[in-house]
Structures are given as structure tokens and as C-alpha cells.
Design a protein around this motif. Structure first.
Motif, PDB file in Angstrom:
ATOM      1  N   PHE A   1       0.823  -1.210   0.000  1.00  0.00           N
ATOM      2  CA  PHE A   1       0.000   0.000   0.000  1.00  0.00           C
ATOM      3  C   PHE A   1       0.858   1.262   0.000  1.00  0.00           C
ATOM      4  O   PHE A   1       0.587   2.208  -0.756  1.00  0.00           O
ATOM      5  CB  PHE A   1      -0.917   0.001   1.228  1.00  0.00           C
ATOM      6  N   VAL A   2       1.887   1.292   0.826  1.00  0.00           N
ATOM      7  CA  VAL A   2       2.760   2.465   0.899  1.00  0.00           C
ATOM      8  C   VAL A   2       3.475   2.686  -0.439  1.00  0.00           C
ATOM      9  O   VAL A   2       3.578   3.816  -0.932  1.00  0.00           O
ATOM     10  CB  VAL A   2       3.783   2.307   2.043  1.00  0.00           C
ATOM     11  N   THR A   3       3.957   1.590  -1.032  1.00  0.00           N
ATOM     12  CA  THR A   3       4.645   1.702  -2.319  1.00  0.00           C
ATOM     13  C   THR A   3       3.708   2.228  -3.403  1.00  0.00           C
ATOM     14  O   THR A   3       4.075   3.107  -4.191  1.00  0.00           O
ATOM     15  CB  THR A   3       5.208   0.345  -2.741  1.00  0.00           C
ATOM     16  N   TYR A   4       2.489   1.711  -3.436  1.00  0.00           N
ATOM     17  CA  TYR A   4       1.503   2.160  -4.427  1.00  0.00           C
ATOM     18  C   TYR A   4       1.131   3.629  -4.201  1.00  0.00           C
ATOM     19  O   TYR A   4       1.039   4.414  -5.159  1.00  0.00           O
ATOM     20  CB  TYR A   4       0.249   1.288  -4.344  1.00  0.00           C
ATOM     21  N   TYR A   5       0.959   4.016  -2.942  1.00  0.00           N
ATOM     22  CA  TYR A   5       0.553   5.392  -2.620  1.00  0.00           C
ATOM     23  C   TYR A   5       1.606   6.396  -3.070  1.00  0.00           C
ATOM     24  O   TYR A   5       1.296   7.387  -3.747  1.00  0.00           O
ATOM     25  CB  TYR A   5       0.311   5.512  -1.116  1.00  0.00           C
ATOM     26  N   PHE A   6       2.870   6.128  -2.721  1.00  0.00           N
ATOM     27  CA  PHE A   6       3.923   7.069  -3.071  1.00  0.00           C
ATOM     28  C   PHE A   6       4.214   7.059  -4.572  1.00  0.00           C
ATOM     29  O   PHE A   6       4.583   8.096  -5.141  1.00  0.00           O
ATOM     30  CB  PHE A   6       5.196   6.761  -2.282  1.00  0.00           C
TER      31      PHE A   6
ATOM     32  N   LYS B   1       1.971   6.562  -6.958  1.00  0.00           N
ATOM     33  CA  LYS B   1       0.892   7.324  -7.580  1.00  0.00           C
ATOM     34  C   LYS B   1       1.055   8.814  -7.323  1.00  0.00           C
ATOM     35  O   LYS B   1       0.786   9.645  -8.204  1.00  0.00           O
ATOM     36  CB  LYS B   1      -0.455   6.841  -7.040  1.00  0.00           C
ATOM     37  N   LYS B   2       1.526   9.168  -6.137  1.00  0.00           N
ATOM     38  CA  LYS B   2       1.694  10.575  -5.792  1.00  0.00           C
ATOM     39  C   LYS B   2       2.871  11.214  -6.521  1.00  0.00           C
ATOM     40  O   LYS B   2       2.891  12.436  -6.737  1.00  0.00           O
ATOM     41  CB  LYS B   2       1.891  10.706  -4.280  1.00  0.00           C
TER      42      LYS B   2
ATOM     43  N   GLN C   1      10.115  12.669  -1.416  1.00  0.00           N
ATOM     44  CA  GLN C   1       8.995  11.751  -1.585  1.00  0.00           C
ATOM     45  C   GLN C   1       9.454  10.310  -1.455  1.00  0.00           C
ATOM     46  O   GLN C   1       8.851   9.504  -0.739  1.00  0.00           O
ATOM     47  CB  GLN C   1       8.345  11.981  -2.962  1.00  0.00           C
TER      48      GLN C   1
END
Length: 239
Positions: free
Chosen positions: A169-174, A176-177, A236
Motif C-alpha cells: 500500500f505504501v509503495t503504491y501510494y507514493f 501514484k503521488k 517523496q
């Protein structure tokens, strides 16, 4: 990007397959090391048989050397494929730019075309290399690491599996951001290149009109803008 993968990589599918296989074998050998070490500590050393300790120690050494050699070989093949694809891509992109009309060139702007021919193709080169180097190794290490841990300590495996969804989840969130940040950085780089090109081309006019200080202020402003975007990207990924 789909065209790059489907057209420009097609002549190198065979070489990439060989590279992926070599990378796969090297990664499997890396995964053998912790298993052999655990086997030696739990089984071989309590038996106090030096010949078996030497044998498995030599096996670890052989696995380490082979893994290193295969990894270097696969990485060299990946770099060669990425370089060849980028060379062809730059050639076709240059030919396409030479065929643009004046209106199309003005619409895209010359600095943007220069950036696409240099910076963008370099980013494609980096991406192709990393996909071939990490795209095979990372999934095998994750899956193989879970399997090896499961054979050594099932309880520890459950702890590892419970943490993995949070990591994903953290990898996907960052990831995408960070996409808008890359876009903003590319726009800043285009403006930076355009300013440099204009200043170099019109250096005599700038000096004649005593506009050096004005152009320096413009340069400092756009340069700081590029630096700020780069810092945001670095922060980031560090977080």
C-alpha cells in the motif's frame, strides 16, 4: 510506451529471455545461501563433522560466486539491450523531428523537442535497464524469501506476510503521488532549456541592451524551480 515495448523491444526478445533466465538462476542461488547457512547451524555443526562443514561452506562459496557472475552477466546484457533500443528510438525521434512543419515545431517548442530527444530518451533507457535488472530479481526474492522463511520458521513467515500488505500500500501510494511531481519537473526542465537556448542565441543582444542582470534573475528563478521539484521527488522517495 506501448509502442516502445511492442515495436522497439521486439528484435531483442530472444536476448532478453536469455538475460531473464540467467537472472533467475542467479537469484535462486542467492536464496540458497540463507537456507544452507541455517542447515549448517541447525544440523551440521551439532554433528561436529568438519568434512561436512567444509563441504557446505564450499557450497556457499560456490553459490555466492556463481550468483555474482550470473548477476553481472545479466546486468550487462540488460544494459546492452537498453542502449540498443534507446539508440534506435533516438534515431527515429530525430528523423520525426526533422519532418515536423514550422507550425508543429513552434507548437511543441524547440526546448521541449530537445528535452524529449535527450532527457526523455535517457529516462526510457534507465527504465528498460531497471525493468530487466530488478523486474525479475525483486519478485523472485519476495516469493522465494517467503518460501525459504516458511521452511525455516513458519511463525516468522506469518509476521512477514502480515507486513507485506502495508508495504504494498505504501509503495503504491507514493508511486501514484510521484507521477504529478515528475510531470511538473519535466515542465520546469523544458522551461530551463528554453531559457538557456534563448540566452545563448541572443547573448550579443542581451549585452548590447545591458540585460545581463535581468537574465541572471530569470535564470536563478527557473533554476531554483527545477531544484525545488527535484528536492520534492527525493523527499517523496526517502519517506
Amino acid at each position: 510506451m506501448k509502442k516502445v515495448l511492442s515495436v522497439y523491444l521486439k528484435p531483442y526478445y530472444g536476448r532478453m529471455t536469455i538475460g531473464f533466465f540467467i537472472k533467475f538462476i542467479g537469484t535462486i542461488l542467492d536464496l540458497w545461501l540463507p537456507w544452507i547457512l541455517a542447515y549448517m547451524i541447525d544440523t551440521i555443526i551439532p554433528q561436529q563433522k568438519r568434512d561436512r562443514i567444509y563441504f557446505w561452506g564450499l557450497a556457499m562459496l560456490v553459490c555466492s560466486v556463481l550468483a555474482l557472475v550470473l548477476s553481472v552477466l545479466a546486468n550487462r546484457m540488460a544494459s546492452k539491450v537498453a542502449s540498443d533500443v534507446t539508440e534506435t528510438l533516438r534515431h527515429d525521434l530525430f528523423a520525426r523531428i526533422m519532418g515536423l512543419s514550422n507550425a508543429q515545431t513552434d507548437s511543441l517548442t524547440k526546448p521541449s523537442l530537445i528535452a524529449r530527444l535527450t532527457t526523455d530518451t535517457y529516462n526510457v533507457h534507465q527504465m528498460l535497464g531497471r525493468i530487466q535488472r530488478i523486474g525479475v530479481r525483486a519478485p523472485i526474492l519476495v516469493i522465494g524469501g517467503v518460501v525459504v522463511t516458511l521452511t525455516l520458521d513458519p511463525v516468522l513467515t506469518l509476521v512477514l506476510l502480515s507486513v507485506m500488505p502495508a508495504i504494498i500500500f505504501v509503495t503504491y501510494y507514493f508511486s501514484k503521488k510521484s507521477i504529478p511531481m515528475y510531470t511538473a519537473l519535466q515542465v520546469s526542465v523544458d522551461r530551463f532549456v528554453r531559457l538557456l537556448r534563448e540566452d545563448i542565441a541572443g547573448i550579443r543582444v542581451i549585452k548590447a541592451l545591458s540585460k545581463m542582470d535581468y537574465e541572471k534573475e530569470k535564470y536563478d528563478k527557473i533554476n531554483q524551480e527545477v531544484v525545488n521539484h527535484e528536492k520534492k521527488q527525493m523527499l517523496q522517495w526517502r519517506w
